[in-house]
Design an enzyme around this catalytic site. Structure first.
Site, PDB file in Angstrom:
ATOM      1  N   ASN A 182       0.846  -1.195   0.000  1.00 41.07           N
ATOM      2  CA  ASN A 182       0.000   0.000   0.000  1.00 41.07           C
ATOM      3  C   ASN A 182       0.888   1.255   0.000  1.00 41.07           C
ATOM      4  O   ASN A 182       0.782   2.126   0.866  1.00 41.07           O
ATOM      5  CB  ASN A 182      -0.938  -0.006   1.209  1.00 41.07           C
ATOM      6  CG  ASN A 182      -2.211   0.776   0.950  1.00 41.07           C
ATOM      7  OD1 ASN A 182      -2.341   1.462  -0.065  1.00 41.07           O
ATOM      8  ND2 ASN A 182      -3.155   0.702   1.872  1.00 41.07           N
TER       9      ASN A 182
ATOM     10  N   HIS B 264      -8.359   3.572   8.058  1.00 39.71           N
ATOM     11  CA  HIS B 264      -8.872   2.298   7.561  1.00 39.71           C
ATOM     12  C   HIS B 264     -10.293   2.023   8.050  1.00 39.71           C
ATOM     13  O   HIS B 264     -11.084   1.404   7.340  1.00 39.71           O
ATOM     14  CB  HIS B 264      -7.956   1.144   7.988  1.00 39.71           C
ATOM     15  CG  HIS B 264      -6.765   0.958   7.116  1.00 39.71           C
ATOM     16  ND1 HIS B 264      -5.565   1.587   7.350  1.00 39.71           N
ATOM     17  CD2 HIS B 264      -6.583   0.226   5.989  1.00 39.71           C
ATOM     18  CE1 HIS B 264      -4.693   1.237   6.413  1.00 39.71           C
ATOM     19  NE2 HIS B 264      -5.289   0.415   5.577  1.00 39.71           N
TER      20      HIS B 264
END
Length: 494
Positions: free
Chosen positions: A349, A380
Protein backbone atom coordinates in the site's frame (compact mmCIF):
# COMPACT_ATOMS: atom_id res chain seq x y z
CA UNK A 1 -36.01 -16.65 11.56
CA UNK A 2 -34.77 -18.59 8.56
CA UNK A 3 -31.52 -17.57 6.91
CA UNK A 4 -31.92 -15.57 3.76
CA UNK A 5 -31.01 -17.30 0.52
CA UNK A 6 -27.63 -16.52 -0.86
CA UNK A 7 -29.06 -14.89 -3.95
CA UNK A 8 -30.81 -12.22 -1.89
CA UNK A 9 -27.56 -11.38 -0.15
CA UNK A 10 -25.69 -10.93 -3.41
CA UNK A 11 -28.56 -8.84 -4.77
CA UNK A 12 -28.55 -6.26 -1.97
CA UNK A 13 -26.77 -3.20 -3.27
CA UNK A 14 -27.49 0.48 -3.64
CA UNK A 15 -25.67 0.46 -6.97
CA UNK A 16 -26.79 -0.77 -10.35
CA UNK A 17 -28.51 -4.17 -10.54
CA UNK A 18 -28.17 -4.65 -14.30
CA UNK A 19 -25.36 -7.18 -13.76
CA UNK A 20 -27.34 -9.23 -11.25
CA UNK A 21 -27.77 -12.20 -13.67
CA UNK A 22 -23.99 -12.34 -14.12
CA UNK A 23 -23.55 -12.16 -10.34
CA UNK A 24 -25.94 -15.10 -9.92
CA UNK A 25 -24.20 -17.09 -12.65
CA UNK A 26 -20.72 -16.61 -11.14
CA UNK A 27 -21.83 -16.87 -7.50
CA UNK A 28 -19.99 -13.61 -6.74
CA UNK A 29 -21.61 -10.73 -4.80
CA UNK A 30 -23.07 -8.06 -7.04
CA UNK A 31 -20.96 -5.31 -5.46
CA UNK A 32 -17.80 -7.12 -6.52
CA UNK A 33 -19.12 -7.74 -10.04
CA UNK A 34 -19.96 -4.04 -10.38
CA UNK A 35 -16.50 -3.09 -9.16
CA UNK A 36 -14.68 -5.32 -11.66
CA UNK A 37 -17.00 -4.26 -14.50
CA UNK A 38 -16.30 -0.58 -13.79
CA UNK A 39 -12.55 -1.14 -13.64
CA UNK A 40 -12.54 -3.07 -16.91
CA UNK A 41 -14.63 -0.38 -18.57
CA UNK A 42 -12.27 2.22 -17.10
CA UNK A 43 -9.36 0.35 -18.68
CA UNK A 44 -10.85 0.65 -22.16
CA UNK A 45 -11.89 4.26 -21.49
CA UNK A 46 -8.33 5.01 -20.39
CA UNK A 47 -6.88 3.77 -23.69
CA UNK A 48 -9.44 5.87 -25.58
CA UNK A 49 -8.65 8.86 -23.36
CA UNK A 50 -4.93 8.62 -24.13
CA UNK A 51 -5.37 8.15 -27.87
CA UNK A 52 -8.24 10.49 -28.72
CA UNK A 53 -8.16 13.08 -25.92
CA UNK A 54 -4.41 13.49 -25.74
CA UNK A 55 -3.04 16.91 -24.70
CA UNK A 56 -2.02 17.62 -28.30
CA UNK A 57 -5.57 17.09 -29.59
CA UNK A 58 -7.72 18.78 -26.98
CA UNK A 59 -7.60 21.30 -24.16
CA UNK A 60 -6.96 20.54 -20.46
CA UNK A 61 -10.53 21.63 -19.64
CA UNK A 62 -11.98 18.98 -21.96
CA UNK A 63 -9.73 16.32 -20.42
CA UNK A 64 -10.72 17.43 -16.93
CA UNK A 65 -14.44 17.38 -17.82
CA UNK A 66 -14.32 13.94 -19.47
CA UNK A 67 -12.38 12.37 -16.59
CA UNK A 68 -14.76 13.89 -14.03
CA UNK A 69 -18.03 12.94 -15.76
CA UNK A 70 -16.95 9.34 -16.27
CA UNK A 71 -15.72 9.14 -12.67
CA UNK A 72 -19.04 10.40 -11.30
CA UNK A 73 -20.91 7.87 -13.47
CA UNK A 74 -18.76 4.99 -12.19
CA UNK A 75 -19.36 5.99 -8.57
CA UNK A 76 -23.13 6.19 -9.06
CA UNK A 77 -23.13 2.86 -10.96
CA UNK A 78 -21.30 1.08 -8.12
CA UNK A 79 -22.82 2.79 -5.07
CA UNK A 80 -26.07 4.47 -6.06
CA UNK A 81 -27.32 6.98 -3.52
CA UNK A 82 -24.39 6.19 -1.20
CA UNK A 83 -22.25 8.17 -3.65
CA UNK A 84 -23.86 11.30 -2.16
CA UNK A 85 -21.43 10.91 0.77
CA UNK A 86 -18.52 11.27 -1.64
CA UNK A 87 -19.93 14.35 -3.35
CA UNK A 88 -20.88 16.03 -0.06
CA UNK A 89 -17.37 15.61 1.35
CA UNK A 90 -15.76 16.92 -1.84
CA UNK A 91 -17.96 20.03 -1.95
CA UNK A 92 -17.58 20.78 1.78
CA UNK A 93 -13.79 20.58 1.54
CA UNK A 94 -13.77 22.72 -1.60
CA UNK A 95 -15.67 25.35 0.39
CA UNK A 96 -13.04 25.12 3.13
CA UNK A 97 -10.24 25.48 0.60
CA UNK A 98 -11.83 28.62 -0.88
CA UNK A 99 -12.79 30.33 2.39
CA UNK A 100 -10.31 29.20 5.07
CA UNK A 101 -7.13 31.09 5.83
CA UNK A 102 -3.88 29.60 4.54
CA UNK A 103 -2.67 29.21 8.14
CA UNK A 104 -5.59 26.89 8.96
CA UNK A 105 -6.64 25.37 5.65
CA UNK A 106 -4.82 22.10 6.30
CA UNK A 107 -6.16 21.76 9.87
CA UNK A 108 -9.81 22.42 8.99
CA UNK A 109 -9.68 20.18 5.94
CA UNK A 110 -7.98 17.35 7.80
CA UNK A 111 -10.42 17.28 10.71
CA UNK A 112 -13.52 17.64 8.52
CA UNK A 113 -12.43 14.97 6.03
CA UNK A 114 -11.23 12.48 8.65
CA UNK A 115 -14.28 13.22 10.83
CA UNK A 116 -16.72 12.62 7.97
CA UNK A 117 -14.89 9.42 6.96
CA UNK A 118 -14.98 8.15 10.56
CA UNK A 119 -18.71 8.86 10.89
CA UNK A 120 -19.34 6.88 7.69
CA UNK A 121 -17.17 4.01 8.97
CA UNK A 122 -19.13 3.92 12.23
CA UNK A 123 -22.50 4.03 10.49
CA UNK A 124 -21.62 1.09 8.23
CA UNK A 125 -20.30 -1.10 11.02
CA UNK A 126 -22.42 -0.40 14.07
CA UNK A 127 -25.65 0.77 12.44
CA UNK A 128 -25.62 -1.61 9.47
CA UNK A 129 -24.29 -4.66 11.38
CA UNK A 130 -20.61 -4.66 10.35
CA UNK A 131 -21.50 -3.64 6.81
CA UNK A 132 -22.45 -7.19 5.89
CA UNK A 133 -25.70 -6.22 4.17
CA UNK A 134 -24.70 -2.71 3.14
CA UNK A 135 -22.80 -1.55 0.09
CA UNK A 136 -19.21 -0.77 1.02
CA UNK A 137 -18.77 2.79 -0.23
CA UNK A 138 -15.88 3.41 2.18
CA UNK A 139 -13.15 2.53 -0.36
CA UNK A 140 -13.67 5.54 -2.68
CA UNK A 141 -14.33 7.74 0.36
CA UNK A 142 -10.97 6.71 1.84
CA UNK A 143 -9.14 7.52 -1.42
CA UNK A 144 -10.85 10.89 -1.72
CA UNK A 145 -10.00 11.67 1.92
CA UNK A 146 -6.34 11.01 1.17
CA UNK A 147 -6.36 13.31 -1.84
CA UNK A 148 -8.32 16.09 -0.10
CA UNK A 149 -6.03 16.19 2.93
CA UNK A 150 -2.80 15.83 0.92
CA UNK A 151 -3.84 18.72 -1.34
CA UNK A 152 -4.72 20.90 1.67
CA UNK A 153 -1.28 20.34 3.19
CA UNK A 154 0.40 20.98 -0.16
CA UNK A 155 -1.51 24.27 -0.57
CA UNK A 156 -0.45 25.23 2.96
CA UNK A 157 3.16 24.39 2.07
CA UNK A 158 3.02 26.42 -1.12
CA UNK A 159 1.25 29.51 0.17
CA UNK A 160 1.87 29.51 3.91
CA UNK A 161 5.46 28.33 4.46
CA UNK A 162 8.92 29.52 3.58
CA UNK A 163 10.85 27.29 1.16
CA UNK A 164 13.59 26.68 3.76
CA UNK A 165 11.00 25.18 6.13
CA UNK A 166 10.11 22.48 3.61
CA UNK A 167 11.81 19.20 2.79
CA UNK A 168 12.88 18.64 -0.82
CA UNK A 169 9.79 16.54 -1.57
CA UNK A 170 7.43 18.98 0.13
CA UNK A 171 8.95 21.80 -1.91
CA UNK A 172 8.49 19.82 -5.14
CA UNK A 173 4.82 19.09 -4.41
CA UNK A 174 3.89 22.48 -2.90
CA UNK A 175 0.88 24.04 -4.64
CA UNK A 176 1.24 27.79 -5.09
CA UNK A 177 -2.15 28.49 -6.73
CA UNK A 178 -5.47 27.15 -5.45
CA UNK A 179 -7.17 24.93 -8.04
CA UNK A 180 -10.42 25.97 -9.69
CA UNK A 181 -13.56 23.86 -9.17
CA UNK A 182 -13.08 21.84 -12.37
CA UNK A 183 -9.48 20.98 -11.51
CA UNK A 184 -10.50 20.09 -7.95
CA UNK A 185 -13.33 17.78 -9.08
CA UNK A 186 -11.18 16.19 -11.76
CA UNK A 187 -8.36 15.46 -9.34
CA UNK A 188 -10.69 13.89 -6.77
CA UNK A 189 -13.30 12.16 -8.95
CA UNK A 190 -11.52 11.19 -12.18
CA UNK A 191 -12.53 7.78 -13.56
CA UNK A 192 -8.99 6.40 -13.38
CA UNK A 193 -8.73 6.41 -9.59
CA UNK A 194 -12.11 7.21 -8.02
CA UNK A 195 -13.10 3.56 -7.49
CA UNK A 196 -9.86 1.92 -6.34
CA UNK A 197 -7.24 4.65 -6.26
CA UNK A 198 -4.40 4.98 -5.94
CA UNK A 199 -3.84 8.29 -4.24
CA UNK A 200 -1.64 10.64 -6.23
CA UNK A 201 -0.31 14.17 -5.92
CA UNK A 202 -2.16 17.16 -7.35
CA UNK A 203 0.84 18.59 -9.21
CA UNK A 204 1.58 15.23 -10.85
CA UNK A 205 -2.07 14.91 -11.92
CA UNK A 206 -2.24 18.44 -13.38
CA UNK A 207 1.04 17.85 -15.23
CA UNK A 208 -0.50 14.68 -16.71
CA UNK A 209 -3.69 16.46 -17.79
CA UNK A 210 -1.71 19.32 -19.37
CA UNK A 211 0.73 16.97 -21.13
CA UNK A 212 3.83 17.87 -19.08
CA UNK A 213 3.91 14.65 -17.07
CA UNK A 214 6.36 12.64 -19.20
CA UNK A 215 8.19 15.61 -20.70
CA UNK A 216 9.50 16.76 -17.30
CA UNK A 217 10.79 13.29 -16.46
CA UNK A 218 12.44 12.82 -19.85
CA UNK A 219 14.32 16.11 -19.57
CA UNK A 220 16.23 14.64 -16.63
CA UNK A 221 18.10 12.35 -19.06
CA UNK A 222 20.76 13.35 -21.59
CA UNK A 223 19.29 11.67 -24.66
CA UNK A 224 22.01 12.85 -27.04
CA UNK A 225 24.51 10.66 -25.20
CA UNK A 226 22.13 7.75 -25.77
CA UNK A 227 21.97 8.39 -29.51
CA UNK A 228 18.61 10.18 -29.64
CA UNK A 229 18.18 13.41 -31.60
CA UNK A 230 14.85 14.24 -29.90
CA UNK A 231 12.90 13.18 -26.84
CA UNK A 232 11.45 9.65 -27.13
CA UNK A 233 7.75 8.93 -26.69
CA UNK A 234 7.34 6.24 -24.01
CA UNK A 235 4.35 3.95 -24.50
CA UNK A 236 2.62 2.42 -21.48
CA UNK A 237 1.33 -0.57 -23.46
CA UNK A 238 4.05 -2.96 -22.30
CA UNK A 239 3.62 -1.93 -18.66
CA UNK A 240 -0.17 -2.30 -18.92
CA UNK A 241 0.08 -5.80 -20.43
CA UNK A 242 2.56 -6.83 -17.72
CA UNK A 243 0.26 -5.56 -14.96
CA UNK A 244 -2.80 -7.19 -16.52
CA UNK A 245 -0.94 -10.53 -16.48
CA UNK A 246 -0.26 -10.04 -12.76
CA UNK A 247 -3.93 -9.15 -12.30
CA UNK A 248 -5.02 -12.35 -14.04
CA UNK A 249 -2.69 -14.52 -11.94
CA UNK A 250 -3.91 -12.77 -8.78
CA UNK A 251 -7.51 -13.43 -9.78
CA UNK A 252 -6.81 -17.12 -10.32
CA UNK A 253 -5.06 -17.35 -6.94
CA UNK A 254 -8.01 -15.59 -5.31
CA UNK A 255 -10.49 -18.04 -6.83
CA UNK A 256 -8.41 -21.05 -5.75
CA UNK A 257 -5.99 -20.40 -2.88
CA UNK A 258 -8.12 -17.85 -1.05
CA UNK A 259 -11.20 -20.05 -1.26
CA UNK A 260 -9.22 -23.07 -0.02
CA UNK A 261 -7.68 -21.28 2.97
CA UNK A 262 -10.25 -18.74 4.20
CA UNK A 263 -9.42 -16.64 7.23
CA UNK A 264 -12.19 -18.42 9.17
CA UNK A 265 -9.80 -21.39 9.42
CA UNK A 266 -7.97 -19.47 12.15
CA UNK A 267 -10.88 -19.86 14.56
CA UNK A 268 -11.61 -23.52 13.83
CA UNK A 269 -11.57 -25.87 16.80
CA UNK A 270 -8.73 -27.85 15.20
CA UNK A 271 -6.50 -24.78 14.87
CA UNK A 272 -7.26 -23.30 18.30
CA UNK A 273 -7.22 -26.45 20.45
CA UNK A 274 -5.64 -29.38 18.61
CA UNK A 275 -2.80 -28.17 16.38
CA UNK A 276 0.64 -27.76 17.97
CA UNK A 277 2.33 -24.37 18.08
CA UNK A 278 4.64 -24.95 15.10
CA UNK A 279 1.70 -26.09 12.97
CA UNK A 280 -0.24 -22.98 13.97
CA UNK A 281 2.69 -20.78 12.94
CA UNK A 282 2.90 -22.38 9.49
CA UNK A 283 -0.86 -22.50 8.97
CA UNK A 284 -1.24 -18.85 9.96
CA UNK A 285 1.41 -17.94 7.37
CA UNK A 286 -0.39 -19.92 4.65
CA UNK A 287 -3.80 -18.39 5.45
CA UNK A 288 -2.39 -14.86 5.45
CA UNK A 289 -0.60 -15.52 2.16
CA UNK A 290 -3.93 -16.67 0.74
CA UNK A 291 -5.57 -13.39 1.78
CA UNK A 292 -3.20 -11.27 -0.36
CA UNK A 293 -4.31 -12.00 -3.97
CA UNK A 294 -7.44 -9.83 -3.75
CA UNK A 295 -5.26 -6.83 -2.85
CA UNK A 296 -2.76 -7.69 -5.58
CA UNK A 297 -5.66 -7.91 -8.05
CA UNK A 298 -7.40 -4.63 -7.14
CA UNK A 299 -4.28 -2.49 -6.78
CA UNK A 300 -2.48 -3.80 -9.87
CA UNK A 301 -5.61 -3.38 -12.02
CA UNK A 302 -6.02 0.19 -10.75
CA UNK A 303 -2.38 0.90 -11.61
CA UNK A 304 -2.90 -0.54 -15.11
CA UNK A 305 -5.94 1.72 -15.66
CA UNK A 306 -3.91 4.84 -14.85
CA UNK A 307 -1.02 3.69 -17.04
CA UNK A 308 -3.39 2.98 -19.94
CA UNK A 309 -4.47 6.63 -19.75
CA UNK A 310 -0.82 7.70 -19.89
CA UNK A 311 -0.50 8.53 -16.20
CA UNK A 312 2.17 7.00 -13.98
CA UNK A 313 5.42 7.51 -15.88
CA UNK A 314 8.22 7.86 -13.32
CA UNK A 315 11.29 8.25 -15.52
CA UNK A 316 14.11 6.12 -16.85
CA UNK A 317 16.01 3.53 -14.80
CA UNK A 318 19.79 2.97 -14.85
CA UNK A 319 19.42 0.48 -17.71
CA UNK A 320 17.57 2.97 -19.89
CA UNK A 321 14.15 1.33 -19.47
CA UNK A 322 11.02 3.43 -19.16
CA UNK A 323 9.40 3.06 -15.73
CA UNK A 324 5.65 3.24 -15.11
CA UNK A 325 5.57 2.83 -11.34
CA UNK A 326 4.83 6.38 -10.14
CA UNK A 327 1.40 5.25 -8.91
CA UNK A 328 2.18 1.62 -8.08
CA UNK A 329 0.64 0.63 -4.78
CA UNK A 330 2.78 -2.41 -4.11
CA UNK A 331 5.95 -4.23 -5.10
CA UNK A 332 5.08 -7.90 -4.90
CA UNK A 333 8.67 -9.17 -5.18
CA UNK A 334 9.92 -6.95 -2.37
CA UNK A 335 6.91 -7.85 -0.22
CA UNK A 336 7.47 -11.58 -0.56
CA UNK A 337 11.25 -11.29 -0.06
CA UNK A 338 11.23 -8.61 2.66
CA UNK A 339 13.90 -9.22 5.30
CA UNK A 340 12.60 -6.68 7.78
CA UNK A 341 9.28 -5.23 8.90
CA UNK A 342 10.10 -1.77 7.52
CA UNK A 343 10.84 -3.11 4.04
CA UNK A 344 7.55 -5.02 4.03
CA UNK A 345 5.47 -2.01 5.11
CA UNK A 346 7.20 0.32 2.63
CA UNK A 347 6.23 -1.91 -0.30
CA UNK A 348 2.66 -2.64 0.77
CA UNK A 349 0.00 0.00 0.00
CA UNK A 350 2.80 2.35 -1.06
CA UNK A 351 0.63 5.36 -1.88
CA UNK A 352 -1.10 5.22 1.51
CA UNK A 353 2.30 5.08 3.21
CA UNK A 354 3.34 8.14 1.17
CA UNK A 355 0.16 9.94 2.24
CA UNK A 356 0.74 9.10 5.91
CA UNK A 357 4.28 10.44 5.62
CA UNK A 358 2.99 13.62 3.96
CA UNK A 359 0.23 14.49 6.45
CA UNK A 360 1.52 12.96 9.68
CA UNK A 361 4.98 11.42 10.01
CA UNK A 362 6.97 14.36 8.62
CA UNK A 363 4.90 16.91 10.53
CA UNK A 364 4.41 15.32 13.95
CA UNK A 365 6.77 17.00 16.46
CA UNK A 366 6.49 14.06 18.90
CA UNK A 367 6.02 10.27 18.60
CA UNK A 368 5.72 10.26 14.78
CA UNK A 369 5.69 6.45 14.51
CA UNK A 370 2.91 6.02 17.06
CA UNK A 371 0.79 8.84 15.65
CA UNK A 372 1.22 7.54 12.12
CA UNK A 373 0.03 4.06 13.10
CA UNK A 374 -2.97 5.55 14.91
CA UNK A 375 -3.91 7.71 11.92
CA UNK A 376 -3.54 4.71 9.62
CA UNK A 377 -5.90 2.68 11.81
CA UNK A 378 -8.44 5.51 11.98
CA UNK A 379 -8.32 6.00 8.22
CA UNK A 380 -8.87 2.30 7.56
CA UNK A 381 -11.98 2.25 9.75
CA UNK A 382 -13.32 1.39 13.17
CA UNK A 383 -13.24 -2.38 13.03
CA UNK A 384 -11.56 -3.48 16.28
CA UNK A 385 -9.23 -5.77 14.31
CA UNK A 386 -7.59 -2.77 12.65
CA UNK A 387 -6.53 -1.40 16.02
CA UNK A 388 -5.15 -4.74 17.16
CA UNK A 389 -3.06 -4.81 13.97
CA UNK A 390 -1.73 -1.27 14.20
CA UNK A 391 -1.05 -1.34 17.93
CA UNK A 392 0.78 -4.63 17.50
CA UNK A 393 2.56 -3.07 14.52
CA UNK A 394 3.93 -0.30 16.73
CA UNK A 395 5.49 -2.85 19.09
CA UNK A 396 6.91 -4.95 16.26
CA UNK A 397 8.32 -1.92 14.45
CA UNK A 398 10.10 -0.62 17.55
CA UNK A 399 11.40 -4.08 18.44
CA UNK A 400 12.60 -4.79 14.88
CA UNK A 401 14.33 -1.41 14.76
CA UNK A 402 16.10 -2.10 18.06
CA UNK A 403 17.33 -5.53 16.92
CA UNK A 404 18.50 -4.22 13.56
CA UNK A 405 20.33 -1.23 15.02
CA UNK A 406 22.06 -3.30 17.70
CA UNK A 407 23.02 -6.51 15.89
CA UNK A 408 22.94 -6.18 12.11
CA UNK A 409 26.50 -4.81 11.88
CA UNK A 410 27.90 -8.05 13.32
CA UNK A 411 26.63 -10.04 10.31
CA UNK A 412 28.10 -7.84 7.58
CA UNK A 413 31.70 -9.04 7.92
CA UNK A 414 31.28 -11.98 5.54
CA UNK A 415 28.93 -13.06 2.76
CA UNK A 416 28.02 -16.28 4.56
CA UNK A 417 26.96 -14.48 7.73
CA UNK A 418 25.05 -11.93 5.65
CA UNK A 419 23.15 -14.72 3.85
CA UNK A 420 22.33 -16.44 7.16
CA UNK A 421 21.16 -13.13 8.59
CA UNK A 422 18.96 -12.43 5.55
CA UNK A 423 17.36 -15.90 5.53
CA UNK A 424 16.57 -15.79 9.25
CA UNK A 425 15.36 -12.20 8.95
CA UNK A 426 13.09 -13.15 6.04
CA UNK A 427 11.48 -16.01 7.96
CA UNK A 428 11.02 -13.91 11.11
CA UNK A 429 9.60 -10.99 9.10
CA UNK A 430 7.06 -13.12 7.24
CA UNK A 431 5.87 -14.81 10.44
CA UNK A 432 5.72 -11.47 12.27
CA UNK A 433 3.67 -9.88 9.49
CA UNK A 434 1.27 -12.83 9.45
CA UNK A 435 0.79 -12.55 13.21
CA UNK A 436 0.41 -8.77 13.11
CA UNK A 437 -1.93 -8.57 10.12
CA UNK A 438 -4.28 -11.41 11.09
CA UNK A 439 -6.70 -9.18 13.08
CA UNK A 440 -6.87 -6.85 10.07
CA UNK A 441 -8.70 -9.52 8.07
CA UNK A 442 -10.54 -11.05 11.05
CA UNK A 443 -12.01 -7.64 11.96
CA UNK A 444 -13.79 -8.53 15.21
CA UNK A 445 -12.53 -8.81 18.81
CA UNK A 446 -13.48 -12.40 19.70
CA UNK A 447 -11.69 -14.19 16.82
CA UNK A 448 -8.64 -11.96 17.30
CA UNK A 449 -8.35 -12.76 21.00
CA UNK A 450 -8.97 -16.44 20.26
CA UNK A 451 -6.14 -16.45 17.71
CA UNK A 452 -3.67 -14.60 19.90
CA UNK A 453 -4.46 -16.81 22.91
CA UNK A 454 -3.81 -19.89 20.78
CA UNK A 455 -0.46 -18.31 19.80
CA UNK A 456 0.28 -17.46 23.48
CA UNK A 457 0.69 -13.76 22.52
CA UNK A 458 4.25 -14.79 21.68
CA UNK A 459 5.11 -11.84 19.43
CA UNK A 460 3.72 -9.27 21.85
CA UNK A 461 5.81 -10.74 24.66
CA UNK A 462 9.00 -11.02 22.60
CA UNK A 463 8.61 -7.47 21.24
CA UNK A 464 8.10 -6.01 24.72
CA UNK A 465 11.13 -7.87 26.09
CA UNK A 466 13.29 -6.59 23.21
CA UNK A 467 12.12 -2.99 23.65
CA UNK A 468 12.74 -3.12 27.41
CA UNK A 469 16.11 -4.88 27.25
CA UNK A 470 17.90 -3.47 24.21
CA UNK A 471 19.27 0.08 24.12
CA UNK A 472 17.38 2.31 21.69
CA UNK A 473 19.77 4.05 19.33
CA UNK A 474 18.40 7.29 17.87
CA UNK A 475 17.84 7.21 14.13
CA UNK A 476 19.48 9.77 11.94
CA UNK A 477 16.63 11.51 10.17
CA UNK A 478 18.30 14.48 8.57
CA UNK A 479 15.42 15.31 6.29
CA UNK A 480 12.71 15.40 8.91
CA UNK A 481 14.55 16.97 11.84
CA UNK A 482 15.38 20.40 10.38
CA UNK A 483 11.80 20.82 9.23
CA UNK A 484 10.41 20.07 12.70
CA UNK A 485 12.91 22.35 14.39
CA UNK A 486 12.05 25.13 11.98
CA UNK A 487 8.31 24.72 12.55
CA UNK A 488 8.74 24.64 16.34
CA UNK A 489 10.98 27.73 16.28
CA UNK A 490 8.48 29.50 14.06
CA UNK A 491 5.68 28.78 16.54
CA UNK A 492 7.78 30.28 19.33
CA UNK A 493 8.30 33.49 17.41
CA UNK A 494 4.65 33.82 16.27
Amino acid sequence: MAAEPRSSLTYRTTGSTCLHPLSELLGIPLDQVNFVACQLFALFAAFWFRLYLSPGKTSPDVRHAFATIFGIYFVIFCFGWYSVHLFVLVLICYGIMVTASIANIHRYTFFVAMGYLTICHISRIYIFHYGILATDFSGPLMIVTQKITALAFQIHDGLGKRPEDLSAEQHRLAVKVKPCLLEYLSYLLNFMSVIAGPCNNFKDYIAFIEGRHMHVKLLEVNWKQRGFHSLPHPSPTGAVIHKLCITLVSLLLFLTLTKTFPVTCLVDDWFVHKANFLTRLCYLYIVMQASKPKYYFAWTLADAVNNAAGFGFSGVDKNGNFCWDLLSNLNIWKIETATNFKMYVENWNIQTATWLKCVCYERAPWYPTVLTFILSALWHGVYPGYYFTFLTGILVTLAARAVRNNYRQYFLSSKVLKVVYDVVSWAVTQLAVSYTAAPFVMLAVEPTISLYKSMYFYLHIISLLIILSLPIKPQANTQRQPQILNSVNKKKTD
